[in-house]
Design an enzyme around this catalytic site. Structure first.
Site, PDB file in Angstrom:
ATOM      1  N   HIS A   1       2.949  41.142  65.215  1.00  0.00           N
ATOM      2  CA  HIS A   1       3.371  42.096  66.138  1.00  0.00           C
ATOM      3  C   HIS A   1       4.579  42.927  65.639  1.00  0.00           C
ATOM      4  CE1 HIS A   1       0.933  40.433  69.915  1.00  0.00           C
ATOM      5  NE2 HIS A   1       0.057  41.038  68.915  1.00  0.00           N
TER       6      HIS A   1
ATOM      7  N   TYR B   1       1.964  46.195  76.238  1.00  0.00           N
ATOM      8  CA  TYR B   1       1.388  44.953  76.959  1.00  0.00           C
ATOM      9  C   TYR B   1       0.672  45.362  78.320  1.00  0.00           C
ATOM     10  CZ  TYR B   1       3.268  41.401  73.762  1.00  0.00           C
ATOM     11  OH  TYR B   1       3.318  40.823  72.504  1.00  0.00           O
TER      12      TYR B   1
ATOM     13  N   GLU C   1       9.390  38.603  70.641  1.00  0.00           N
ATOM     14  CA  GLU C   1       9.202  39.657  69.714  1.00  0.00           C
ATOM     15  C   GLU C   1      10.900  40.355  69.647  1.00  0.00           C
ATOM     16  OE1 GLU C   1       4.555  39.923  70.255  1.00  0.00           O
ATOM     17  OE2 GLU C   1       5.906  41.599  70.842  1.00  0.00           O
TER      18      GLU C   1
ATOM     19  N   ARG D   1      -2.227  47.400  56.913  1.00  0.00           N
ATOM     20  CA  ARG D   1      -2.527  45.989  56.264  1.00  0.00           C
ATOM     21  C   ARG D   1      -1.314  45.307  55.942  1.00  0.00           C
ATOM     22  NH1 ARG D   1      -6.327  47.818  58.244  1.00  0.00           N
ATOM     23  NH2 ARG D   1      -8.480  47.915  57.567  1.00  0.00           N
ATOM     24  N   GLN D   2      -1.270  44.091  56.049  1.00  0.00           N
ATOM     25  CA  GLN D   2      -0.354  43.144  55.347  1.00  0.00           C
ATOM     26  C   GLN D   2      -0.644  42.698  54.064  1.00  0.00           C
ATOM     27  OE1 GLN D   2      -2.001  42.739  58.859  1.00  0.00           O
ATOM     28  NE2 GLN D   2      -0.301  44.256  59.419  1.00  0.00           N
TER      29      GLN D   2
ATOM     30  N   GLY E   1      -5.048  34.279  47.074  1.00  0.00           N
ATOM     31  CA  GLY E   1      -3.873  33.395  47.911  1.00  0.00           C
ATOM     32  C   GLY E   1      -2.771  33.074  47.119  1.00  0.00           C
TER      33      GLY E   1
ATOM     34  N   PRO F   1       1.241  34.819  48.355  1.00  0.00           N
ATOM     35  CA  PRO F   1       2.729  34.288  48.951  1.00  0.00           C
ATOM     36  C   PRO F   1       3.325  33.118  48.279  1.00  0.00           C
ATOM     37  CG  PRO F   1       0.679  33.805  50.224  1.00  0.00           C
ATOM     38  CD  PRO F   1       0.178  34.621  49.143  1.00  0.00           C
TER      39      PRO F   1
ATOM     40  N   PHE G   1      -5.269  34.992  55.656  1.00  0.00           N
ATOM     41  CA  PHE G   1      -5.223  36.599  55.486  1.00  0.00           C
ATOM     42  C   PHE G   1      -6.060  37.382  56.515  1.00  0.00           C
ATOM     43  CE2 PHE G   1      -4.118  36.404  50.383  1.00  0.00           C
ATOM     44  CZ  PHE G   1      -2.733  36.034  50.895  1.00  0.00           C
TER      45      PHE G   1
ATOM     46  N   PRO H   1      -6.865  37.424  61.039  1.00  0.00           N
ATOM     47  CA  PRO H   1      -6.355  36.917  62.146  1.00  0.00           C
ATOM     48  C   PRO H   1      -6.756  35.262  62.152  1.00  0.00           C
ATOM     49  CG  PRO H   1      -8.146  38.408  62.410  1.00  0.00           C
ATOM     50  CD  PRO H   1      -7.962  38.271  61.072  1.00  0.00           C
TER      51      PRO H   1
END
Length: 366
Positions: A85, A95, A137, A200-201, A261, A264, A357, A359
């Site tokens: 978030h 929210y 947050e 995207r992350q 993977g 990170p 990578f 949810p």
């Protein structure tokens, strides 16, 4: 604080949520995207189609029902969502949108079984849960070097493999914050032909003086778009986020990666090696030609990294037998890769920390 009657009503819905949770959350997302299209940009619609996001939310709602009288029990499980978030700039005003559509979905899916008492109890419970998310947050935002997204430019592109490119992103205002090894940044993509922005992350492979290196694999809408960009392209980027980070200890480190993977874990390996820690890294790939960050890993071997590369042309994963042969007692263990491999890792090494990578999901350990 919730009154006892509300707690009892919410807890009584747990069996129903366990059985119908995914149906409710699928309807929730459909309902929310129709009623509030402005929030569509915050979600990965590939994961929506695959059912990963509805399943992850259903697990969270079910856990909340079970532990509504002691929500502190689910705080560790929601940490990835809090950081996600933060990276997407989700704010308090979002929210109520989620709450209204979630309650509506419960009512519409369960019909008469969703009595006014149940809806009222869940409305109160959601209010408490939302306040917890918002408060936690806000602390993350307070610690961030900047809020939301700001302009970066692609300064350098390196082709790692036929599937993976490495990008050096430079902050156009010259201000960056160090990514703790294991963290990621979100990028914002405006893709031709798409109605909404996409986010995207990507794991930070390395923090530089003026930006970050990332190494996306060309799969999915945003990653394929990114692979087609050129030097000089401007891209909005979030501040680093993520709770899958290297702990500062002196214990020996065991890193277990599958394919992409490695991203990170590479930053963890480099940092720990240069701190003088004993670091062993196992990297499973489908072929040596598809080994992301291969040259960089080989350079770390010269600095003391104990690297073992395993090639499996079919799965690109390590087997349970190979993992059982490892000496992991007394080690800090981190793993990232295909879910099937991580399931095997945490079954053999229960204290291993892992990163999804996408949810969060439930890893089957038995």
């Amino acid at each position: 604080m919730l009154d006892q009657q509300t707690i009892e009503i919410v807890k009584s819905t747990a069996p129903v949520l366990k059985e119908h949770g995914v149906t409710i959350t699928k309807h929730f997302y459909k309902r929310m995207f129709e009623n509030n299209p402005e929030v569509r940009q915050f979600f990965n619609h590939t994961n929506q189609k695959r059912g990963r996001q509805p399943e992850a939310l259903a697990n969270t709602v079910y856990a909340a029902a079970l532990h509504i009288d002691r929500l502190e029990a689910i705080l560790p499980a929601i940490q990835p969502a809090l950081h996600k978030h933060k990276s997407l700039n989700i704010r308090a005003e979002h929210y109520p949108i989620v709450g209204a559509n979630l309650l509506g979905a419960i009512q519409e899916v369960l019909g008469e079984a969703a009595t006014p008492e149940i809806i009222d109890a869940w409305a109160k419970a959601y209010g408490v849960i939302a306040d917890i998310f918002i408060s936690l947050e806000e602390k993350l935002y307070d610690e961030a070097p900047w809020l939301g997204f700001k302009s970066f430019s692609i300064a350098e592109i390196i082709e790692e493999t036929p599937e993976v490119k490495r990008f050096r992103l430079v902050a156009n205002d010259g201000v960056v914050g160090t990514a703790v090894p294991g963290q990621y940044v979100s990028i914002q993509a405006r893709i031709p032909g798409e109605e909404i922005l996409h986010h995207r992350q990507y794991s930070v492979v390395e923090t530089t003086e003026d930006g970050y290196w990332i190494a996306p694999k060309a799969e999915g809408l945003v990653s394929n778009w990114l692979h087609n960009q050129v030097i000089g392209t401007e891209i909005p980027v979030s501040a680093p986020a993520g709770e899958f980070v290297l702990e500062q200890t002196t214990r020996p480190l065991l890193l277990i990666a599958g394919g992409i993977g490695i991203t990170p874990l590479f930053n963890m390996a480099k940092t720990a090696v240069r701190q003088g820690r004993s670091v062993t890294l196992l990297h499973a790939v489908r072929s040596m030609s598809l080994r992301p960050l291969g040259d960089e890993l080989d350079e770390l071997v010269n600095e003391g990294l104990q690297l073992r590369t395993h090639v499996d042309e079919v799965s690109g994963c390590l087997s349970e037998k190979q993992l059982e042969e490892l000496d992991f007692e007394g080690h800090d263990v981190y793993t990232c890769g295909p879910n099937a491999m991580m399931e095997t890792v945490v079954r053999v090494i229960p204290n291993a920390r892992y990163e999804f990578f996408g949810p969060s999901a439930n890893l089957v350990q038995a």
